[in-house]
Design an enzyme around this catalytic site. Structure first.
Site, short mmCIF file in Angstrom:
data_model
loop_
_atom_site.label_atom_id
_atom_site.label_comp_id
_atom_site.label_asym_id
_atom_site.label_seq_id
_atom_site.Cartn_x
_atom_site.Cartn_y
_atom_site.Cartn_z
N PHE A 258 0.93 -1.15 0.03
CA PHE A 258 0.04 0.06 -0.07
C PHE A 258 0.89 1.24 0.10
O PHE A 258 0.43 2.14 -0.50
CB PHE A 258 -0.84 0.04 1.46
CG PHE A 258 -1.89 -0.78 1.26
CD1 PHE A 258 -3.13 -0.77 0.59
CD2 PHE A 258 -2.07 -1.88 2.17
CE1 PHE A 258 -4.22 -1.55 0.49
CE2 PHE A 258 -3.27 -2.67 2.50
CZ PHE A 258 -4.48 -2.44 1.46
N SER A 289 -2.28 -6.08 -7.12
CA SER A 289 -2.26 -4.81 -6.10
C SER A 289 -2.57 -5.52 -4.95
O SER A 289 -3.14 -6.42 -4.91
CB SER A 289 -3.06 -3.81 -6.80
OG SER A 289 -4.30 -4.13 -6.55
N ASP A 290 -2.41 -4.75 -3.69
CA ASP A 290 -3.22 -4.85 -2.58
C ASP A 290 -4.67 -4.12 -2.76
O ASP A 290 -4.97 -3.39 -3.80
CB ASP A 290 -2.56 -4.22 -1.47
CG ASP A 290 -2.82 -5.07 -0.11
OD1 ASP A 290 -4.17 -5.56 -0.19
OD2 ASP A 290 -2.25 -4.91 0.91
N ALA A 291 -5.38 -4.62 -1.81
CA ALA A 291 -6.86 -4.21 -2.06
C ALA A 291 -7.17 -2.74 -2.15
O ALA A 291 -6.68 -1.91 -1.45
CB ALA A 291 -7.53 -4.68 -0.86
#
Ligand code: NOJ
Length: 731
Positions: A258, A289-291
């Site tokens: 992030f 990607s991260d959330a």
């Protein structure tokens, strides 16, 4: 995982030929079901709410039972989904059927989930398991988790989490192997092998996902999601090594972090994603990607709108979007308007398809009814491993001849944490079940203890004084289970004060006032500042969150059926204000000492309370006869280790070095090897650890690796503080 066959490579070429741009972008789209009906939160956010304790597991389950989930079947049918984040095998099969049987090209979905330290059989949190210094155990916990999750159709674990973390305030320190780059690298490799390497049977392996790439653990002040900033030398020497090692081991996927790194969010960071990962390390899997992170680039202030964010991410090397639908909406117009080269999309899709092929999904996209129920009851072999790892993860921090307990003593067990089943699981154990958990109370009863239990006090809330009085009057010895709720570590769980939360210290004082011996059994997901406890309590056992077998493991240690052998994978500061504190800090020109004008605080000790690598045993070990033999490519460092007590036990022999005179400032000590030795009472053994000369270098600020001649100090001992040492000059 097997390498791609020539036939599979041809198949990927053929698929890429046939795919429309929409179908290609579909592969780059990972979703969670949207929850519809009354509340406006994504499934993933709900999971996070449960993980960070805003809602309980029960509330989550009720919400899910009552909620209508939208799995976007129409989008799936049109080839618009590449991956879904779910864990229910029935839903996996249903969505997979649409992808395989109803889309034009029949490409299966890759189902991913957060399986961090076990699926059904939940093992100790990684921070604890790293303290076993036995990577083979971590490999096996990965293998078991892979087997169990694959039977539910989950073929991709968002693990291992291998963020180096030197700040105990950061809640996510619990998820990874701690503060040391060497230890973390060894453990990262082991987990990748465990998850990915059962070539014989596609039912037994899954794709690993290295996260969070990179330097997420260096968030400023230990505050989650915060900015990170560091020299390239620091990045390459400290934060990248576990990722490099795991990529060399063949890790299939990577999740970007992030945080921004030196001003560029890792989601759109072409230096880390493209230059380092894909080009320099030769990583051939895909990056997710991260959330929500692609969208967050707008909030970071680095992308002006969703299309800009999509272009920046895709061109930096981000292959799959987790959860924002931005790729789905924006990549096509970006290509059509000439703002994004289609080559980026082709590259991403090739990477994603190759992992799907290597996972055997084209041959076996579904799970059978038998598989879905295979782990309704946990197999004996899995439980035995969970017990062994839990026992070996326990670290004895202090013992003034109180432990082990006598089995005939009457025990007053206190502390609310001692009997809440799901608390043994720790952070991120979404598929663990309360019915499989053995609490400490249950474990003591299983061991035949004469035990009476009063909760008295937990990490939150008041002290029940009536229960305290009862507990004090009943037992010969008091075992106090204190620490943190599982939700106090993990994501979004940074703490500004890492002493025992709530009224637990006051509670311990009341117990001590009774004059009876008090043993503290700690359950926590981070190092705690325990100066007061260390000063006043006769015995402290660090038990972390040990997973489903926690209670049995703790009972075996308390009674001495098992001799503790765990060592700390992270430094325990004496005070919160010392954070970040870690053993391998760069050497200052004025190392902290009694003198005022040195690197120290006026109001805190110079040293940590318990250093990295520390951990006691019910026996004792003596180190002598250190010797270094120099060979062409390595140093053979040996020592005579003696078990000087009257119990059999295990000791982790640790090898450190310091580069005395280098072209950049080097850490005061760096772990370079270890060996765990099991010695009978009275036994002596010569232990030799090889230090390869290749390991003795470092990266400079242009990310160039140097091996420099000169003076080194080599250390060998039982923790990072107390070692034998010898100087050596390498020419
Ligand atoms: C956010 C977390 O940072 C990451 O570790 C996790 O894998 C994803 N959410 C998916 O749940």
């Amino acid at each position: 995982m097997k390498a791609l066959t020539d036939k599979q490579k041809t198949l990927i070429d053929e698929l890429l030929e046939k795919m429309t741009i929409d179908e290609k972008i579909g592969q780059m789209n990972q979703i969670s079901p949207s929850i519809v009906g009354g509340f406006d939160v994504s499934f993933e956010e709900l999971i996070e709410m449960m993980t960070d304790g805003r809602i309980s597991k029960e509330e989550f389950n009720n919400l899910m039972a009552g909620a209508k989930q939208d799995f976007h079947d129409d989008v799936n049918r049109a080839g618009g989904l590449g991956s879904v984040l779910i864990s229910d095998p029935e839903i996996v099969n249903r969505l997979q059927k649409i992808a395989v049987e109803e889309t034009r090209l029949g490409i299966p979905l890759i189902i991913g989930f957060d399986v961090i330290h076990g699926f059904r059989t939940v093992f100790p949190i990684a921070l604890a398991e790293a303290g076993t210094f036995e990577p083979e155990l971590f490999e096996k916990t990965g293998r078991i988790a892979a087997k169990e999750s694959r039977a539910s159709g989950i073929v991709w674990h968002f693990a291992p989490m291998i963020d180096i973390s030197r700040d105990a305030r950061w809640g996510r320190i619990s998820e990874g192997p701690g503060e040391d780059p060497y230890l973390a690298s060894v453990f990262a490799k082991a987990r990748v092998r465990g998850l990915q390497n059962d070539d014989e049977n596609p039912e037994n392996y899954v794709a690993a996902c290295l996260k969070h790439y990179v330097a997420y653990g260096a968030c400023e002040s230990g505050r989650d999601y915060n900015t990170t900033s560091m020299a390239k030398s620091m990045l390459h020497n400290t934060y990248l090594p576990p990722f490099k090692a795991a990529v060399e081991e063949g890790a299939a996927t990577v999740m970007a972090a992030f945080n921004d790194l030196n001003g560029v969010p890792c989601t759109v960071n072409s230096y880390t994603l493209r230059n380092i990962l894909k080009e320099s390390y030769g990583f051939d899997g895909f990056v997710v990607s991260d959330a929500n992170a692609i969208k967050e680039c707008i909030i970071h202030g680095i992308a002006e709108d969703e299309q800009d964010a999509a272009i920046k991410a895709a061109s930096a090397g981000m292959d799959m979007d987790m959860g924002t639908w931005i790729y789905s909406k924006e990549l096509k117009p970006a290509v059509e308007s000439g703002k994004l080269d289609i080559a980026y999309i082709n590259e991403a899709v090739r990477r994603i398809l190759s992992i799907k092929m290597r996972l055997g999904l084209f041959e076996k996209p579904y799970v059978t009814e038998e598989e879905m129920h295979r782990y309704d009851k946990l197999p004996k072999e899995h439980l035995a491993h969970a017990l062994e790892v839990a026992e070996k993860s326990v670290v004895l921090l202090k013992n003034d001849n109180v432990l082990p307990l006598n089995k005939t003593s009457k025990i007053s067990l206190v502390g609310a944490l001692a009997d809440i089943p799901e608390e043994v699981l720790g952070s991120w154990a979404l598929s663990g079940r309360a019915k499989d958990c053995v609490t400490i109370y249950q474990g003591l009863k299983n061991a035949g203890a004469d035990v009476l239990y009063h909760p008295c006090c937990g990490p939150e809330g008041e002290i029940n004084e009536i229960e305290v009085q009862a507990a004090i009057s009943e037992g010969d010895v008091i075992v106090a289970v204190v620490g943190e709720f599982a939700s106090m570590s993990g994501e979004a769980s940074s703490r500004a004060d890492i002493t025992l939360p709530g009224k637990q210290q006051e509670f311990l004082k009341m117990l001590l006032d009774s004059g009876k011996p008090v043993v503290a059994v700690l359950m926590n997901g981070r190092p705690l500042a325990l100066s007061w406890e260390n000063e006043h309590l006769p015995a402290i056992l660090e038990c972390w969150h040990l997973g489903v077998q926690m209670g049995n493991a703790v009972a075996h240690i308390l009674f001495g059926d098992v001799n503790p052998s765990g060592k700390l994978s992270c430094t325990f500061p004496a005070m919160t204000g010392q954070c970040p504190m870690y053993y391998n800090s760069p050497k200052t020109g004025r190392p902290g000492s009694k003198s005022k004008f040195t690197s120290r605080y006026l109001d805190a000790p110079i040293e940590p309370l318990y250093p990295f690598g520390y951990g006691l045993s019910y026996t004792s070990f003596e180190y002598s006869d250190m010797n270094i033999q120099e060979e062409k490519d390595c140093l053979k460092v040996s020592v005579l280790l003696k078990n000087t007590g009257n119990r059999d036990g295990a000791e982790v022999v640790q090898l450190y070095m310091h580069d005395v005179n280098a072209s950049i400032v080097r850490p005061v000590k760096e772990l370079k090897g270890f060996s765990k030795e099991y010695l009978k009472a009275g036994e002596s053994r010569k232990v030799t650890i090889i230090l390869s000369k290749d390991q003795m270098g470092f990266y400079d600020d242009d990310a160039v690796y140097h091996l420099e001649n000169g003076k080194f100090i080599i250390y060998i001992g039982g923790n990072s503080k107390e070692c034998l040492e010898q100087k050596i000059t390498i020419v």
